[in-house]
Scaffold this motif. Structure first.
Motif, mmCIF file in Angstrom:
data_model
loop_
_atom_site.group_PDB
_atom_site.id
_atom_site.type_symbol
_atom_site.label_atom_id
_atom_site.label_comp_id
_atom_site.label_asym_id
_atom_site.label_seq_id
_atom_site.Cartn_x
_atom_site.Cartn_y
_atom_site.Cartn_z
ATOM 1 N N ILE A 83 47.989 22.466 36.553
ATOM 2 C CA ILE A 83 46.579 22.702 36.876
ATOM 3 C C ILE A 83 46.336 24.203 36.812
ATOM 4 N N ILE A 84 45.310 24.614 36.100
ATOM 5 C CA ILE A 84 44.991 26.037 35.966
ATOM 6 C C ILE A 84 43.711 26.327 36.748
ATOM 7 N N SER A 85 43.805 27.234 37.708
ATOM 8 C CA SER A 85 42.643 27.570 38.551
ATOM 9 C C SER A 85 41.548 28.253 37.724
ATOM 10 N N LYS A 86 40.341 28.262 38.281
ATOM 11 C CA LYS A 86 39.221 28.944 37.618
ATOM 12 C C LYS A 86 39.534 30.426 37.445
ATOM 13 N N HIS A 87 40.135 31.019 38.464
ATOM 14 C CA HIS A 87 40.485 32.440 38.391
ATOM 15 C C HIS A 87 41.465 32.702 37.244
ATOM 16 N N ALA A 88 42.489 31.854 37.152
ATOM 17 C CA ALA A 88 43.482 32.024 36.079
ATOM 18 C C ALA A 88 42.819 31.860 34.710
ATOM 19 N N ARG A 89 41.914 30.892 34.581
ATOM 20 C CA ARG A 89 41.215 30.702 33.299
ATOM 21 C C ARG A 89 40.375 31.931 32.938
ATOM 22 N N SER A 90 39.748 32.512 33.931
ATOM 23 C CA SER A 90 38.966 33.731 33.704
ATOM 24 C C SER A 90 39.864 34.862 33.211
ATOM 25 N N THR A 145 46.323 32.150 25.509
ATOM 26 C CA THR A 145 46.050 30.734 25.268
ATOM 27 C C THR A 145 46.670 29.881 26.376
ATOM 28 N N GLU A 146 46.158 28.688 26.520
ATOM 29 C CA GLU A 146 46.708 27.743 27.493
ATOM 30 C C GLU A 146 48.162 27.422 27.149
ATOM 31 N N ASP A 147 48.463 27.270 25.871
ATOM 32 C CA ASP A 147 49.843 26.988 25.451
ATOM 33 C C ASP A 147 50.789 28.123 25.851
ATOM 34 N N LEU A 148 50.346 29.362 25.700
ATOM 35 C CA LEU A 148 51.166 30.517 26.072
ATOM 36 C C LEU A 148 51.473 30.490 27.570
ATOM 37 N N ILE A 149 50.471 30.215 28.379
ATOM 38 C CA ILE A 149 50.646 30.197 29.830
ATOM 39 C C ILE A 149 51.565 29.049 30.244
ATOM 40 N N LYS A 150 51.340 27.877 29.690
ATOM 41 C CA LYS A 150 52.201 26.730 30.025
ATOM 42 C C LYS A 150 53.642 26.989 29.607
ATOM 43 N N ASN A 151 53.830 27.589 28.441
ATOM 44 C CA ASN A 151 55.180 27.915 27.974
ATOM 45 C C ASN A 151 55.857 28.915 28.909
ATOM 46 N N LEU A 184 55.523 31.487 43.275
ATOM 47 C CA LEU A 184 56.542 31.863 42.308
ATOM 48 C C LEU A 184 55.849 32.625 41.186
ATOM 49 N N ILE A 185 56.597 33.499 40.529
ATOM 50 C CA ILE A 185 56.037 34.254 39.412
ATOM 51 C C ILE A 185 56.949 34.072 38.209
ATOM 52 N N ALA A 186 56.413 33.394 37.192
ATOM 53 C CA ALA A 186 57.136 33.236 35.934
ATOM 54 C C ALA A 186 56.888 34.484 35.105
ATOM 55 N N VAL A 188 52.871 35.037 35.428
ATOM 56 C CA VAL A 188 52.070 33.868 35.790
ATOM 57 C C VAL A 188 52.427 33.499 37.223
ATOM 58 N N VAL A 189 51.461 33.648 38.125
ATOM 59 C CA VAL A 189 51.674 33.342 39.533
ATOM 60 C C VAL A 189 51.268 31.888 39.766
ATOM 61 N N TYR A 190 52.164 31.121 40.392
ATOM 62 C CA TYR A 190 51.890 29.697 40.577
ATOM 63 C C TYR A 190 52.547 29.147 41.834
ATOM 64 N N ARG A 191 52.109 27.951 42.214
ATOM 65 C CA ARG A 191 52.718 27.180 43.309
ATOM 66 C C ARG A 191 53.226 25.875 42.720
ATOM 67 N N LYS A 192 54.350 25.450 43.210
ATOM 68 C CA LYS A 192 54.933 24.185 42.758
ATOM 69 C C LYS A 192 54.891 23.207 43.930
ATOM 70 N N GLN A 193 54.292 22.043 43.694
ATOM 71 C CA GLN A 193 54.201 21.013 44.727
ATOM 72 C C GLN A 193 54.550 19.675 44.112
ATOM 73 N N LYS A 194 55.475 18.982 44.706
ATOM 74 C CA LYS A 194 55.923 17.665 44.232
ATOM 75 C C LYS A 194 55.961 17.586 42.713
ATOM 76 N N ASP A 195 54.943 16.960 42.110
ATOM 77 C CA ASP A 195 54.946 16.746 40.660
ATOM 78 C C ASP A 195 53.873 17.548 39.932
ATOM 79 N N GLU A 196 53.409 18.650 40.558
ATOM 80 C CA GLU A 196 52.414 19.470 39.869
ATOM 81 C C GLU A 196 52.658 20.958 40.088
ATOM 82 N N ILE A 197 52.154 21.716 39.125
ATOM 83 C CA ILE A 197 52.213 23.173 39.177
ATOM 84 C C ILE A 197 50.772 23.661 39.151
ATOM 85 N N LYS A 198 50.408 24.493 40.128
ATOM 86 C CA LYS A 198 49.052 25.065 40.169
ATOM 87 C C LYS A 198 49.152 26.541 39.817
#
Length: 82
Positions: free
Chosen positions: A6-13, A21-27, A43-45, A56-66
């Motif tokens: 899941i990509i936050s509005k802030h991250a999309r901005s 690109t979204e692919d670059l961030i997911k990779n 966490l910071i990838a 890329v700053v993110y949180r990992k919860q169960k089966d999703e990454i925000k």
């Protein structure tokens, strides 16, 4: 099982601002060069790209990454040669 990303509005901005690109961030999250601990349990990838460091700053919860935010940084500031 594949993690839902899941990509936050802030991250999309920020992605638009820096032309990421979204692919670059997911990779970067799924295949980082390094992962470091951030603040408040984040966490910071980190991915080395063309002379800079994609962070890329993110949180990992169960089966999703925000994904919270993304930004380019100077390699010398965050990267520790191994």
């Amino acid at each position: 099982m594949r993690m839902k990303i899941i990509i936050s509005k802030h991250a999309r901005s920020r992605m638009i601002t820096y032309n990421f690109t979204e692919d670059l961030i997911k990779n970067a999250v799924l295949e980082p060069d390094e992962v470091v601990n951030g603040y408040g349990g984040t966490l910071i990838a980190q991915k080395l790209l063309n002379g800079y460091l994609l962070r890329v700053v993110y949180r990992k919860q169960k089966d999703e990454i925000k994904i919270i935010t993304v930004y380019p940084a100077k390699k010398a500031r965050y990267w520790r040669e191994k």
